[in-house]
Design a protein around this motif. Structure first.
Motif, PDB file in Angstrom:
ATOM      1  N   TRP A 105      64.477  41.815 -42.038  1.00 50.16           N
ATOM      2  CA  TRP A 105      65.739  41.203 -42.483  1.00 50.16           C
ATOM      3  C   TRP A 105      65.990  41.375 -43.980  1.00 50.16           C
ATOM      4  CZ3 TRP A 105      65.979  36.858 -45.825  1.00 50.16           C
ATOM      5  CH2 TRP A 105      67.284  36.424 -46.095  1.00 50.16           C
ATOM      6  N   ARG A 125      73.995  38.992 -39.117  1.00 45.23           N
ATOM      7  CA  ARG A 125      74.067  38.371 -37.791  1.00 45.23           C
ATOM      8  C   ARG A 125      73.166  37.139 -37.739  1.00 45.23           C
ATOM      9  NH1 ARG A 125      72.783  41.575 -32.306  1.00 45.23           N
ATOM     10  NH2 ARG A 125      72.295  43.174 -33.850  1.00 45.23           N
ATOM     11  N   LEU A 127      71.584  34.589 -34.892  1.00 41.65           N
ATOM     12  CA  LEU A 127      71.351  34.348 -33.469  1.00 41.65           C
ATOM     13  C   LEU A 127      70.624  33.021 -33.269  1.00 41.65           C
ATOM     14  CD1 LEU A 127      70.087  37.905 -32.425  1.00 41.65           C
ATOM     15  CD2 LEU A 127      72.423  37.011 -32.323  1.00 41.65           C
ATOM     16  N   LYS A 140      76.564  33.927 -35.091  1.00 41.87           N
ATOM     17  CA  LYS A 140      77.372  35.147 -35.142  1.00 41.87           C
ATOM     18  C   LYS A 140      76.614  36.210 -34.374  1.00 41.87           C
ATOM     19  CE  LYS A 140      80.500  38.105 -36.876  1.00 41.87           C
ATOM     20  NZ  LYS A 140      81.948  38.065 -36.590  1.00 41.87           N
ATOM     21  N   THR A 141      77.141  36.596 -33.199  1.00 32.12           N
ATOM     22  CA  THR A 141      76.403  37.497 -32.318  1.00 32.12           C
ATOM     23  C   THR A 141      77.007  38.893 -32.234  1.00 32.12           C
ATOM     24  OG1 THR A 141      77.651  36.761 -30.374  1.00 32.12           O
ATOM     25  CG2 THR A 141      75.634  35.555 -30.914  1.00 32.12           C
ATOM     26  N   ASP A 142      78.132  39.124 -32.855  1.00 30.91           N
ATOM     27  CA  ASP A 142      78.832  40.401 -32.754  1.00 30.91           C
ATOM     28  C   ASP A 142      77.923  41.547 -33.211  1.00 30.91           C
ATOM     29  OD1 ASP A 142      80.625  42.481 -32.668  1.00 30.91           O
ATOM     30  OD2 ASP A 142      82.225  41.405 -33.695  1.00 30.91           O
ATOM     31  N   GLU A 143      77.860  42.616 -32.426  1.00 32.65           N
ATOM     32  CA  GLU A 143      77.013  43.761 -32.761  1.00 32.65           C
ATOM     33  C   GLU A 143      77.785  44.872 -33.471  1.00 32.65           C
ATOM     34  OE1 GLU A 143      75.056  45.072 -29.245  1.00 32.65           O
ATOM     35  OE2 GLU A 143      74.126  43.122 -28.825  1.00 32.65           O
ATOM     36  N   THR A 144      79.063  44.648 -33.750  1.00 29.87           N
ATOM     37  CA  THR A 144      79.900  45.683 -34.359  1.00 29.87           C
ATOM     38  C   THR A 144      80.032  45.457 -35.862  1.00 29.87           C
ATOM     39  OG1 THR A 144      81.189  45.834 -32.315  1.00 29.87           O
ATOM     40  CG2 THR A 144      82.156  46.815 -34.294  1.00 29.87           C
ATOM     41  N   TYR A 206      80.167  42.826 -42.918  1.00 30.41           N
ATOM     42  CA  TYR A 206      79.298  42.256 -41.886  1.00 30.41           C
ATOM     43  C   TYR A 206      78.355  43.338 -41.392  1.00 30.41           C
ATOM     44  CZ  TYR A 206      77.782  40.537 -37.331  1.00 30.41           C
ATOM     45  OH  TYR A 206      77.026  40.161 -36.243  1.00 30.41           O
ATOM     46  N   PRO A 208      75.445  43.831 -38.812  1.00 31.38           N
ATOM     47  CA  PRO A 208      74.753  43.189 -37.692  1.00 31.38           C
ATOM     48  C   PRO A 208      73.260  43.470 -37.642  1.00 31.38           C
ATOM     49  CG  PRO A 208      76.123  45.029 -36.931  1.00 31.38           C
ATOM     50  CD  PRO A 208      76.460  44.810 -38.369  1.00 31.38           C
ATOM     51  N   GLU A 209      72.794  44.491 -38.357  1.00 31.14           N
ATOM     52  CA  GLU A 209      71.348  44.793 -38.362  1.00 31.14           C
ATOM     53  C   GLU A 209      70.560  43.772 -39.187  1.00 31.14           C
ATOM     54  OE1 GLU A 209      73.777  48.204 -37.455  1.00 31.14           O
ATOM     55  OE2 GLU A 209      73.685  47.017 -39.300  1.00 31.14           O
ATOM     56  N   ILE A 211      69.469  40.592 -39.209  1.00 30.64           N
ATOM     57  CA  ILE A 211      69.394  39.536 -38.201  1.00 30.64           C
ATOM     58  C   ILE A 211      68.409  38.446 -38.618  1.00 30.64           C
ATOM     59  CG2 ILE A 211      68.780  39.009 -35.811  1.00 30.64           C
ATOM     60  CD1 ILE A 211      69.481  41.909 -35.114  1.00 30.64           C
TER      61      ILE A 211
END
Length: 299
Positions: A105, A125, A127, A140-144, A206, A208-209, A211
């Motif tokens: 992270w 992100r 989770l 925030k779970t969006d992977e885009t 944003y 997403p990697e 995490i």
């Protein structure tokens, strides 16, 4: 293999505010220190009733200086600002005391900040860490991946997973100490800062990697009170920035309230808990906005 040196990264300060969650805080710190890479310094601002002795004397063989600051001040925004003032470096990363991070992270969010275009803040992100009877908010779970600019009509900054240069705060100001946990307006300090960042012409990226995991330590009894506090904080932010000459925040307030009113009795029957939470949040928004306007709290 872990690499403490963080090649191609400048010296970085990671700031964690905390209040009366000693075990969660210790778990969070240990997960950061167990990462593939570590920050140059870890600044812990603890507002607990008594000092956290294990953390006050914690040392690590990693290339990370642990700086434990115990303070009797109150409020998460005040704690974050104290951490900003104490931090020795110009790259600032923020997380919270109820977070567990993935090993990659820190390196991911720090490098993402350096790779981003100038005048960019990076958020990642979030989770839920656990399943069970409790719940974890602010997920925030969006992977885009996404890059936000200007007036986007939503709040996209997560203060438990964000990296920025100190120069951003020098321009737009630090966290508003009238907002956030420990204040009468018990949330939305990150909404306020995110709005000011975008209004100043910065971008919020944003990634997403990057995490991390929000611990589910709250019980189901906390659900409605938390929805209320979220609403009160959001209403306060809308009122703070509302202007009769510029109706943007008024339109956002109206849209936020109406979007959380159930559309039909069937929706309430099918999703009773979520529907009640939405109604409580909508009323909280109106209450928070009215309270801010009536009290006009001084900075």
């Amino acid at each position: 293999m872990r690499d403490d040196s963080c090649p191609n990264l400048p010296a970085t300060s990671l700031i964690i505010p905390s209040r009366n969650r000693s075990q969660l805080l210790l778990d969070s710190v240990k997960s950061i220190l167990a990462g593939d890479e570590v920050p140059t310094e870890l600044v812990i601002v603890d507002q607990s009733a008594v000092p956290h002795s294990p953390l006050a004397f914690l040392r690590t063989e990693r290339s990370c200086e642990i700086r434990y600051l115990w303070t009797q001040s109150i409020g998460v925004s005040r704690a974050r600002n104290a951490g900003i003032g104490a931090a020795r470096h110009d790259v600032l990363v923020f997380t919270d005391d109820d977070i567990l991070v993935r090993p990659e992270w820190f390196g991911t969010i720090a490098r993402s900040l350096l790779r981003a275009r100038p005048r960019t803040v990076v958020t990642g992100r979030v989770l839920p860490a656990e399943t069970g009877t409790g719940f974890a908010p602010s997920i925030k779970t969006d992977e885009t991946p996404a890059v936000y600019e200007g007036r986007i009509g939503q709040d996209v900054l997560f203060s438990n997973n964000v990296a920025m240069f100190r120069s951003v705060l020098a321009e737009v100001g630090t966290f508003d100490m009238r907002l956030g946990a420990g204040t009468p307006f018990a949330n939305a300090e990150d909404n306020d800062l995110g709005y000011r960042i975008l209004e100043a012409g910065y971008r919020i990226a944003y990634v997403p990697e990057a995490i991390l995991y929000h611990r589910a330590w709250r019980s189901n009894r906390d659900y409605l009170p938390l929805r209320w506090s979220y609403g009160v904080g959001r209403g306060a932010v809308y009122a703070k920035h509302l202007s009769l000459q510029d109706r943007y925040m008024l339109s956002r307030l109206r849209a936020d309230v109406t979007s959380h009113i159930p559309r039909s009795p069937r929706a309430i029957r099918e999703r009773p808990r979520e529907s009640c939470g939405d109604i409580v949040l909508a009323i909280g928004i109106l209450f928070g906005a009215a309270k801010w306007w009536l009290k006009r709290p001084k900075p």
